[in-house]
Enzyme design. Sequence first.
Site, short mmCIF file in Angstrom:
data_model
loop_
_atom_site.label_atom_id
_atom_site.label_comp_id
_atom_site.label_asym_id
_atom_site.label_seq_id
_atom_site.Cartn_x
_atom_site.Cartn_y
_atom_site.Cartn_z
CG HIS A 19 17.59 12.01 -21.96
ND1 HIS A 19 17.83 10.66 -22.06
CD2 HIS A 19 18.76 12.54 -21.52
CE1 HIS A 19 19.07 10.38 -21.70
NE2 HIS A 19 19.65 11.51 -21.36
CG ASP A 71 22.38 15.33 -17.62
OD1 ASP A 71 23.20 14.71 -16.90
OD2 ASP A 71 21.97 14.89 -18.71
CG ASP A 131 -0.17 -0.03 2.54
OD1 ASP A 131 1.06 -0.25 2.52
OD2 ASP A 131 -0.80 0.15 3.59
NE ARG A 175 28.53 10.86 -19.42
CZ ARG A 175 28.53 9.59 -18.99
NH1 ARG A 175 29.22 8.67 -19.64
NH2 ARG A 175 27.84 9.24 -17.92
CG HIS A 188 20.43 14.90 -23.55
ND1 HIS A 188 19.81 15.62 -22.55
CD2 HIS A 188 21.43 14.21 -22.94
CE1 HIS A 188 20.41 15.37 -21.39
NE2 HIS A 188 21.40 14.53 -21.60
CG HIS A 215 22.69 4.24 -19.57
ND1 HIS A 215 21.77 3.91 -20.54
CD2 HIS A 215 23.12 5.50 -19.88
CE1 HIS A 215 21.65 4.92 -21.40
NE2 HIS A 215 22.46 5.88 -21.02
CG HIS A 263 27.80 8.74 -25.45
ND1 HIS A 263 27.87 10.11 -25.41
CD2 HIS A 263 28.76 8.29 -24.59
CE1 HIS A 263 28.81 10.49 -24.56
NE2 HIS A 263 29.38 9.41 -24.07
CD GLU A 289 25.64 15.45 -19.10
OE1 GLU A 289 24.54 15.47 -19.68
OE2 GLU A 289 25.95 14.61 -18.23
CE1 TYR A 294 32.17 7.09 -20.96
CE2 TYR A 294 32.00 7.32 -23.34
CZ TYR A 294 31.68 7.77 -22.07
OH TYR A 294 30.89 8.88 -21.92
CD GLU A 305 25.61 13.81 -22.36
OE1 GLU A 305 25.96 12.79 -21.74
OE2 GLU A 305 24.45 14.25 -22.35
CG ASP A 338 25.61 11.57 -16.04
OD1 ASP A 338 24.86 12.49 -15.68
OD2 ASP A 338 25.62 11.13 -17.20
#
Length: 448
Positions: free
Chosen positions: A367, A273, A39, A415, A360, A245, A356, A417, A398, A394, A262
């Site tokens: 995003h 971000d 609940d 990275r 964005h 991610h 990548h 960003e 890697y 960004e 990140d």
Amino acid sequence: MTSLAASAHAERRARLCAQMAPGAVAVLPTAPEAMRNSDTEYPYRHDSYFYYLTGFTEPDSVLVLVAANGARPAQAILFCRQKNLEREIWDGFRHGPDGARAAFGFDAAFPIEDLDGEMVKLLANAPAAYYALGHSAALDLQMKTWLQAVRRQARSGVTAPAVAHDLLAMLDEMRLFKDDGEVALMQRAARISGRAHERAMRASRPGMFEYEIEAELLHEFRKSGAQYPAYTPIVAAGANACVLHYNANSAQSRDGDLVLIDAGCELDSYAADITRTYPVNGRFSAPQKLLYELVLAAHSAALAAVRPGRRYSDIHDSAVGVLAQGMLDAGLLDKAVYGNAENAIAERAHLQFYMHGTGHWLGLDVHDVGAYRDVRADDKPSRRLEPGMVLTVEPGIYVRPAAGVPEQFWNIGIRIEDDVVVTTDSHAILSDNAPRLAAEIEEVMGQR
């Protein structure tokens, strides 16, 4: 909760109504509550589109807009929960229809229980309906039910809307351009997030677990008034930084690791971000610094492409050109095979280490919405940047262990960003308070 004036939301509603067919009706519900277990519900977060037009954050709410038609002005109507003093003891304050109408500037407000009956009246003889086509099975079914009820009145000369339009496509384009109030709010969110990154750097020591570092971020977010993280933070030490991610945040850092964070806060519904990468022991090794400076150079090249008139794709292309050349110079890519950066990019060789995009849109969603291509043109080129757009920049690199890859670079993930707004003649970095240069990072960490 909103720190934007009710007039800002009202102005957006007016602009949307002006784009609709005369007398047409738009319907936009907020997000439903979601059960976590038993609940217990997840912390409630309203729908971003709904909030954009209303500033109203209570669940069980629906906005209905009726476009102007001749002498009849446009109307903004809210359906929401009624006042209930007993439930407010348990769940907190409710505006109720009358309170919401007065506080948020709606033309009318009704209990949510009246929605079905009122919608049948509002859709009668409307030329068109605007809603999120195919976005929600529940809303699609509601619309079908309302339209069927209207059609049953055909013998009385009542007609149902003959055309349906996708409301979200219109709102996507509106939301893409931020006004001064939104930019100021996103600046605050970015500043809070930048302080959180610096706090994490100052707190970090070899041997700390990723979740301990994450706790420093979350502390600064809430201490500074942000309501939530804008997304699940990534705190990735060592090889984990090569997982784009990664968010387990459970490993222990080791002396010599880089830590990639990140993370950004959500402040009054708007997201920040930011990504920063730093050595947990406070000093970059020679291989780490070489790759860090490469990503920083790509970041600078990408930023230089953020200005009115440039295409969105120019940002990524600028970063990739720098990264590919750096990969060749560092020996990550074989010069004897590729010769130059152009050939390496054409062969997609850089994707082994940079897979990548370079950013964005950013706004109410991390995003954020908005087309990346000019859909008005036949060939749909990348759209040109315009003042008021807010985006991330960004680039990263890697390096996973692999044959032919110099071992000194193995398990380095970097990275950088930042949050950037396009201005009338260039750009402004909203997140500029977060240490970015290698020397700045080492100086901050040297003060621990």
